[in-house]
Design a protein around this motif. Structure first.
Motif, PDB file in Angstrom:
ATOM      1  N   HIS A 113       0.818  -1.217   0.000  1.00 17.22           N
ATOM      2  CA  HIS A 113       0.000   0.000   0.000  1.00 17.22           C
ATOM      3  C   HIS A 113       0.851   1.266   0.000  1.00 17.22           C
ATOM      4  CE1 HIS A 113      -3.449  -2.575   0.771  1.00 17.22           C
ATOM      5  NE2 HIS A 113      -2.760  -3.147   1.739  1.00 17.22           N
ATOM      6  N   GLY A 114       2.087   1.149  -0.456  1.00 19.50           N
ATOM      7  CA  GLY A 114       3.002   2.291  -0.456  1.00 19.50           C
ATOM      8  C   GLY A 114       2.438   3.484  -1.206  1.00 19.50           C
ATOM      9  N   ALA A 115       1.877   3.230  -2.386  1.00 16.16           N
ATOM     10  CA  ALA A 115       1.393   4.341  -3.214  1.00 16.16           C
ATOM     11  C   ALA A 115       0.291   5.115  -2.481  1.00 16.16           C
ATOM     12  CB  ALA A 115       0.887   3.819  -4.550  1.00 16.16           C
ATOM     13  N   GLU A 116      -0.641   4.383  -1.885  1.00 17.24           N
ATOM     14  CA  GLU A 116      -1.745   5.040  -1.174  1.00 17.24           C
ATOM     15  C   GLU A 116      -1.206   5.899  -0.018  1.00 17.24           C
ATOM     16  OE1 GLU A 116      -4.619   2.232   0.300  1.00 17.24           O
ATOM     17  OE2 GLU A 116      -5.764   3.768   1.397  1.00 17.24           O
ATOM     18  N   ILE A 117      -0.244   5.337   0.707  1.00 19.09           N
ATOM     19  CA  ILE A 117       0.316   6.059   1.858  1.00 19.09           C
ATOM     20  C   ILE A 117       1.098   7.293   1.401  1.00 19.09           C
ATOM     21  CG2 ILE A 117       2.068   5.850   3.681  1.00 19.09           C
ATOM     22  CD1 ILE A 117       0.922   2.956   4.070  1.00 19.09           C
ATOM     23  N   LEU A 118       1.896   7.131   0.358  1.00 18.68           N
ATOM     24  CA  LEU A 118       2.691   8.274  -0.111  1.00 18.68           C
ATOM     25  C   LEU A 118       1.792   9.357  -0.710  1.00 18.68           C
ATOM     26  CD1 LEU A 118       5.705   6.263  -1.579  1.00 18.68           C
ATOM     27  CD2 LEU A 118       5.658   7.569   0.551  1.00 18.68           C
ATOM     28  N   ASN A 119       0.722   8.962  -1.380  1.00 19.72           N
ATOM     29  CA  ASN A 119      -0.207   9.959  -1.908  1.00 19.72           C
ATOM     30  C   ASN A 119      -0.873  10.758  -0.797  1.00 19.72           C
ATOM     31  OD1 ASN A 119       0.250   9.409  -4.580  1.00 19.72           O
ATOM     32  ND2 ASN A 119      -1.401   7.889  -4.738  1.00 19.72           N
ATOM     33  N   LYS A 120      -1.296  10.041   0.229  1.00 22.64           N
ATOM     34  CA  LYS A 120      -1.908  10.723   1.372  1.00 22.64           C
ATOM     35  C   LYS A 120      -0.907  11.695   2.006  1.00 22.64           C
ATOM     36  CE  LYS A 120      -5.433  10.262   3.292  1.00 22.64           C
ATOM     37  NZ  LYS A 120      -6.612  11.140   3.082  1.00 22.64           N
ATOM     38  N   GLY A 125       1.016  17.179   3.024  1.00 16.15           N
ATOM     39  CA  GLY A 125       2.284  17.863   3.272  1.00 16.15           C
ATOM     40  C   GLY A 125       3.097  17.225   4.381  1.00 16.15           C
ATOM     41  N   CYS A 126       3.021  15.896   4.448  1.00 15.54           N
ATOM     42  CA  CYS A 126       3.759  15.182   5.494  1.00 15.54           C
ATOM     43  C   CYS A 126       4.886  14.344   4.906  1.00 15.54           C
ATOM     44  CB  CYS A 126       2.816  14.247   6.251  1.00 15.54           C
ATOM     45  SG  CYS A 126       1.557  15.112   7.190  1.00 15.54           S
ATOM     46  N   ASP A 127       5.906  14.102   5.709  1.00 16.41           N
ATOM     47  CA  ASP A 127       6.964  13.165   5.346  1.00 16.41           C
ATOM     48  C   ASP A 127       6.547  11.734   5.671  1.00 16.41           C
ATOM     49  OD1 ASP A 127       8.881  15.000   4.466  1.00 16.41           O
ATOM     50  OD2 ASP A 127       9.780  15.238   6.448  1.00 16.41           O
ATOM     51  N   VAL A 128       6.900  10.811   4.792  1.00 16.59           N
ATOM     52  CA  VAL A 128       6.864   9.385   5.130  1.00 16.59           C
ATOM     53  C   VAL A 128       8.199   8.801   4.716  1.00 16.59           C
ATOM     54  CG1 VAL A 128       5.871   7.124   4.650  1.00 16.59           C
ATOM     55  CG2 VAL A 128       4.373   9.096   4.857  1.00 16.59           C
ATOM     56  N   PHE A 129       8.932   8.251   5.664  1.00 13.13           N
ATOM     57  CA  PHE A 129      10.202   7.595   5.329  1.00 13.13           C
ATOM     58  C   PHE A 129      10.183   6.155   5.814  1.00 13.13           C
ATOM     59  CE2 PHE A 129      11.628  12.132   5.632  1.00 13.13           C
ATOM     60  CZ  PHE A 129      11.913  12.294   4.284  1.00 13.13           C
ATOM     61  N   TYR A 130      10.899   5.286   5.107  1.00 10.45           N
ATOM     62  CA  TYR A 130      10.799   3.848   5.409  1.00 10.45           C
ATOM     63  C   TYR A 130      12.096   3.115   5.090  1.00 10.45           C
ATOM     64  CZ  TYR A 130       9.306   4.229   0.489  1.00 10.45           C
ATOM     65  OH  TYR A 130       9.222   4.562  -0.850  1.00 10.45           O
ATOM     66  N   SER A 314      17.510   7.480  11.928  1.00  7.04           N
ATOM     67  CA  SER A 314      18.103   8.348  10.904  1.00  7.04           C
ATOM     68  C   SER A 314      17.012   8.986  10.044  1.00  7.04           C
ATOM     69  CB  SER A 314      19.085   7.561  10.032  1.00  7.04           C
ATOM     70  OG  SER A 314      20.215   7.180  10.796  1.00  7.04           O
ATOM     71  N   ASP A 315      15.967   8.229   9.737  1.00 10.26           N
ATOM     72  CA  ASP A 315      14.815   8.821   9.043  1.00 10.26           C
ATOM     73  C   ASP A 315      14.173   9.920   9.887  1.00 10.26           C
ATOM     74  OD1 ASP A 315      14.930   7.358   6.727  1.00 10.26           O
ATOM     75  OD2 ASP A 315      13.330   5.955   7.260  1.00 10.26           O
ATOM     76  N   LEU A 316      14.098   9.655  11.172  1.00 10.11           N
ATOM     77  CA  LEU A 316      13.527  10.630  12.096  1.00 10.11           C
ATOM     78  C   LEU A 316      14.345  11.928  12.088  1.00 10.11           C
ATOM     79  CD1 LEU A 316      11.234  10.622  14.167  1.00 10.11           C
ATOM     80  CD2 LEU A 316      12.787   9.539  15.784  1.00 10.11           C
ATOM     81  N   VAL A 317      15.659  11.790  12.022  1.00 14.24           N
ATOM     82  CA  VAL A 317      16.524  12.971  11.937  1.00 14.24           C
ATOM     83  C   VAL A 317      16.172  13.777  10.687  1.00 14.24           C
ATOM     84  CG1 VAL A 317      18.909  13.732  11.538  1.00 14.24           C
ATOM     85  CG2 VAL A 317      18.419  12.019  13.303  1.00 14.24           C
ATOM     86  N   THR A 318      15.927  13.074   9.582  1.00 13.36           N
ATOM     87  CA  THR A 318      15.550  13.782   8.355  1.00 13.36           C
ATOM     88  C   THR A 318      14.226  14.510   8.529  1.00 13.36           C
ATOM     89  OG1 THR A 318      16.686  12.061   7.111  1.00 13.36           O
ATOM     90  CG2 THR A 318      15.251  13.521   5.864  1.00 13.36           C
ATOM     91  N   VAL A 319      13.258  13.871   9.168  1.00  7.41           N
ATOM     92  CA  VAL A 319      11.972  14.532   9.424  1.00  7.41           C
ATOM     93  C   VAL A 319      12.183  15.799  10.251  1.00  7.41           C
ATOM     94  CG1 VAL A 319       9.746  14.347  10.621  1.00  7.41           C
ATOM     95  CG2 VAL A 319      10.610  12.405   9.299  1.00  7.41           C
TER      96      VAL A 319
END
Lengths: 433, 433
Positions: A113-120, A125-130, A314-319
């Motif tokens: 469901h990556g596409a749905e999550i990234l679209n949302k 205007g939110c970051d999603v990193f994985y 490390s993703d959190l640092v980017t956020v």
């Protein structure tokens, strides 16, 4: 001056969650120096708040109520390390809906469901990193998205499942049987009680779908990945492979020729001289070939509490850095290329083939003729007696052939009188680009 | 709608510069999709505008006048691939002074004057990126700065000079002499006519200073790096190393114990089972050990037109994305930790030692006693006749010892009557964390 910090809700407090807490506590000073903000875990969602845990002083943060995180306006970031599709997906979508950024280690969810999550995320205007979802501690997603942003990737080959790599390594090093090594891996905690997702290749397939999407900039789905696991790999296959200069690895392969793409996960013969052949045990590695950069490889731990947690933090640092710069949700590039999948006639590979035949004069000639009729030529052949029973075993490595031709040959062979059994057939990869 | 693009001035049009032009031309569409802006090269600074080049249609962009780039207000980014300190440094500082962002592949400059350049960039709100300066096509600087931002790196070991790795690989594979292989490498263009910077380790030292600065977040200077090259490595050393299970590599080592740091470049024995031991030819690799992530390794081409140019253009993509977001110059984290260098008594390592002794009874006992007096114990010893001349050769691998103790032992040995010669002494690394 009051020390500013960003508030974080942690969902899931198992192995990876514990690691996230440890790293954030131990490295608070470094994180503050890098981001200009502290990171404060204010709530932790668990299934059972009474369960005893080997990490102290967090009891007052525990809750079994997701709304306590999702409805808390002070929580700006959700770290999701529950795993699985439900309810992780619903939590993440609700978090994004409420404008919270998300860091997740959830490969199942991102593959399906990556596409749905990234679209949302983009909409809100939110970051999603994985990063942690593929190859644990190896920062491979960043490398694909940023390090190789100027290149065109043609091929990725990944050993992206530690359990199966542990099993195949043990089988290779000790000449042991699959079932024995699986039991041992289960006893050591390297394989789960129900090992299907790992040993049948589904876990690796999810990771390859994520890698192919980012590497080729094409929206790949899990069902686009051909999957075959390792449960049928025998110690004989491994021994013959070695004799011919190969190691068997459960290899994820994502390959682009012109615009046509194939993605698969299957046990594959890799030449011993290839860097992937010496990736052993629970280690992971991703080999990346780009038109300009040529051959590269990224190697490291594929799982484990701290390696995976490192990727999460490390993703959190980017956020947090993005938050400081006011650019959350604006750095992502959606896959922009059209998906063109190869048909089987376009999937080219060398093959390793092991068959049992009647031990009569002329059998080898008949088989090589059959292959020649299908335009398959041979690079290496071994014939030798089999089981002392009037049969022989023929092991062949072919030159490049298409999957459709090879499937056709095998279907034909299975009906030939002189062939008792097609024991095994593996792709051979890593000999050329 | 007019297609928007960002204007770029290219300084230097040698191998890497040509690669940058090729990649920008060939991938214009991909770059546009990723950044939302085209990238247009509007001027190219060369030394000789009349020289014939194997890349067409760029003649009208060539100039020998740096001011044509530096004074052009439309040029927002300077890509510097001239190399060397002067005049690259002056050009870059002037570019930053005028508010232009800089991407450079210049390891000499970044190792020697990186702090000055980065300070100027910060002052002017400009980006400076230099991924291509270390290990060509491997995105290792991003991995250190972003991928491992949440971890504390304890050790980096790098094969970061392709020329010396080519020479050592050839010597190892063919049992050849250093001087013969060097000549061959020069003929093939893998080594320069004056090979000093490569073979004496200075090039690798510059790269290790950059890696240590970013990995440890400490302002390391080039003079903090202990350097020893490969010109004294003999085929005998390589042969004995192999016999004991090692390959010799010119290894950059950056290691932190608590807060004390050591950085060195020296020929080093690496166990054959270590992933660095099989990094051969002109390939580069950087092994990174972090407290949380454990062992990782990044492998790829260390040089070459397109691999290096890929790194340059990927940096350029970051500059353009930052420009689009309005955050140029705001993402950098200056080294914030105090530099504490180890003294020689804190530099611990195993050692490989080869000495020639009088072939008399009791000599080995005397030598092991000498080592024991200095608290150095032995892991492996080989003694054998030497040159049929009444002498013997002793090859030893020690347990962990300090550099000061080892230096003391060697100085003492060189004065002992029973020892004719201390042939060689190498650190042994990669056997433990």
């Amino acid at each position: 001056m009051e020390k500013q910090s960003i508030k974080l809700g942690l969902m899931g407090f198992g192995t990876v969650g514990t690691g996230v807490v440890r790293i954030i506590s131990a490295h608070q000073d470094d994180l503050q120096k890098q981001t200009g903000l502290g990171i404060e875990i204010t709530k932790i969602l668990v299934q059972d708040a009474e369960k005893s845990r080997n990490i102290a002083a967090m009891e007052n943060l525990l809750t079994t109520e997701p709304a306590e995180l999702l409805d808390d306006p002070d929580i700006e970031v959700i770290v999701e390390v529950i795993g699985g599709i439900h309810p992780a997906k619903e939590y993440i979508l609700q978090a994004l809906e409420r404008g919270k950024h998300v860091v997740t280690a959830n490969k199942d969810l991102m593959a399906l469901h990556g596409a749905e999550i990234l679209n949302k995320a983009q909409e809100k205007g939110c970051d999603v990193f994985y990063e942690a979802s593929v190859a644990g501690g190896i920062p491979i997603l960043r490398a694909l998205v940023e390090g190789f942003s100027s290149d065109r990737i043609t091929k990725m080959m990944g050993i992206v499942n530690g359990t199966t790599n542990y099993i195949l390594t043990k089988m290779s090093q000790e000449g042991a049987d699959y079932s024995d090594v699986l039991k041992e891996a289960q006893a050591l905690g390297y394989a789960e009680a129900n090992p299907t997702s790992d040993v049948e290749g589904f876990d690796a397939a999810r990771k390859m779908a994520i890698l192919a999407t980012l590497g080729f900039r094409v929206p790949m789905k899990l069902e686009d990945v051909d999957v075959k696991g390792i449960s049928a790999v025998s110690k004989q296959d491994i021994a013959y492979g070695k004799q011919l200069g190969y190691e068997i690895k459960l290899l994820g392969l994502a390959r682009r020729d012109e615009e046509a793409i194939e993605v698969s996960v299957q046990p594959t013969m890799v030449p011993k001289s290839h860097p992937l052949a010496s990736v052993n045990g629970v280690f992971n590695a991703v080999y990346v070939h780009g038109e300009a950069v040529g051959e590269t490889m990224f190697y490291g731990p594929g799982a484990g509490e701290l390696p995976t947690a490192t990727a999460v933090v490390s993703d959190l640092v980017t956020v947090v850095k993005n938050r400081k710069l006011g650019v959350n949700g604006r750095g992502m590039v959606a896959p922009y290329k059209e998906k063109v999948l190869k048909d089987d006639s376009q999937k080219l590979s060398k093959y390793f083939l092991r068959i049992v035949v009647a031990d009569k004069r002329g059998v080898l000639a008949k088989i090589t003729q059959l292959l020649a009729d299908k335009n398959i030529s041979l690079e290496q052949v071994i014939q030798q007696p089999y089981n002392n029973g009037g049969e022989a075993e023929i092991i062949m490595v072919t030159h490049q052939s298409s999957k459709s031709d090879m499937d056709g040959v095998i279907a034909y062979m299975e009906q030939m009188d002189i062939i008792s059994k097609v024991e095994s057939c593996y792709r051979v990869e890593g000999g050329d680009k």
